[in-house]
Scaffold this active site. Sequence first.
Site, PDB file in Angstrom:
ATOM      1  N   TYR A 163       0.749  -1.125   0.045  1.00 61.16           N
ATOM      2  CA  TYR A 163      -0.047  -0.041  -0.103  1.00 61.16           C
ATOM      3  C   TYR A 163       0.986   1.244   0.040  1.00 61.16           C
ATOM      4  O   TYR A 163       1.443   1.781   1.093  1.00 61.16           O
ATOM      5  CB  TYR A 163      -1.087   0.111   1.334  1.00 61.16           C
ATOM      6  CG  TYR A 163      -1.972  -1.197   1.251  1.00 61.16           C
ATOM      7  CD1 TYR A 163      -2.164  -1.989   0.338  1.00 61.16           C
ATOM      8  CD2 TYR A 163      -2.482  -1.674   2.488  1.00 61.16           C
ATOM      9  CE1 TYR A 163      -3.016  -3.068   0.413  1.00 61.16           C
ATOM     10  CE2 TYR A 163      -3.191  -2.538   2.691  1.00 61.16           C
ATOM     11  CZ  TYR A 163      -3.448  -3.399   1.501  1.00 61.16           C
ATOM     12  OH  TYR A 163      -4.408  -4.604   1.633  1.00 61.16           O
TER      13      TYR A 163
ATOM     14  N   HIS B 179       0.101 -12.420   1.556  1.00 60.32           N
ATOM     15  CA  HIS B 179      -0.747 -11.343   0.754  1.00 60.32           C
ATOM     16  C   HIS B 179      -0.585 -11.930  -0.694  1.00 60.32           C
ATOM     17  O   HIS B 179       0.333 -12.115  -1.355  1.00 60.32           O
ATOM     18  CB  HIS B 179       0.141 -10.306   0.846  1.00 60.32           C
ATOM     19  CG  HIS B 179      -1.081  -9.270   0.378  1.00 60.32           C
ATOM     20  ND1 HIS B 179      -0.335  -7.801   0.197  1.00 60.32           N
ATOM     21  CD2 HIS B 179      -2.330  -9.018   0.069  1.00 60.32           C
ATOM     22  CE1 HIS B 179      -1.594  -6.897  -0.002  1.00 60.32           C
ATOM     23  NE2 HIS B 179      -2.644  -7.589  -0.269  1.00 60.32           N
TER      24      HIS B 179
END
Length: 318
Positions: A48, A131
């Site tokens: 992010y 992830h």
Amino acid sequence: MKVAVSRLGFGGAPIGNLYREVSDEVAFGAVEAAWQSGVRYFDTAPHYGLGLSERRLGVALAGRPRDEYVISTKVGRLLEPFDGEGLDDEGFAVPRHFRRIRDYSADGVKRSIESSLERLGTDRVEIVYIHDPDDHWASAFGEAYPALEDLRSQGVVGAIGVGMNQWEMPERFVRETDIDVVMLAGRYTLLEQPSLVSFLPACVDRGVSVVACGVFNSGLLSKPVVAADAKYDYEEAPAALVARARDIASVCERHGVTLPEVAIQFALGHPAVVSVVVGARTAEQMTANAAYFSASIPEDLWNELKALNLIDPEVPTP
């Protein structure tokens, strides 16, 4: 799951400049609004904003009693210094000073966590997710998971899990490992429930918690009135899904509530789901999310949605 999380969680992708730039002040305001709304679970990832979300979250939470909140971050994308020009090419409005290297090795996991702790300014994270290992099952299962299991046994990590936009591979993790939690993005929402048949029952059977995110399906369910150009899975929504969302919105309106209010609460009806994580880039967005989360939803609404086959009749509702 041994780690207790608040029923409403804060998603950190928007404060990593997802799609557009946001100032430090505005980002910190979003975290402050989450705290004031009772949120004590904060999720982030190196992905992010090339580490920006982690850095901002660490600063925003500094000074808070560390035992009063939970942080989750993710492994699988190492950040490597890079001299690229322009902005990041994976959806974040940040300079390309780093590039992501997919790495699900044991060494990569440990390096990723060390870097995340430094960016967050903390000595621990309570939850670590593997992830998006969609194309990396072998290394995620054979290397990343055992490395995290070792860190969990040492007390370095409180809980381990996997975070994905699908339910099939997470179900393999649930059945074949001792993970604690799955962050499920978009596959158990008011709009669609494909994970209801086998994945969620497996989680209940194995004692694996589920954190639901993507509950607005990338925007399609985020407003009382569904726009024709609404997004679904980060792309323009197909006409059939727009029509379905509008049908659901009409039922919501008849019962005196709004589409986002119902969408944000929907997943919590399932016994496997312990938290709903929703992203916010501003204090106003976070305050609105908290209000949606607190709205009273009449039971008759759920019954009508089932009767009209707008949600699976087998869905357990809040």
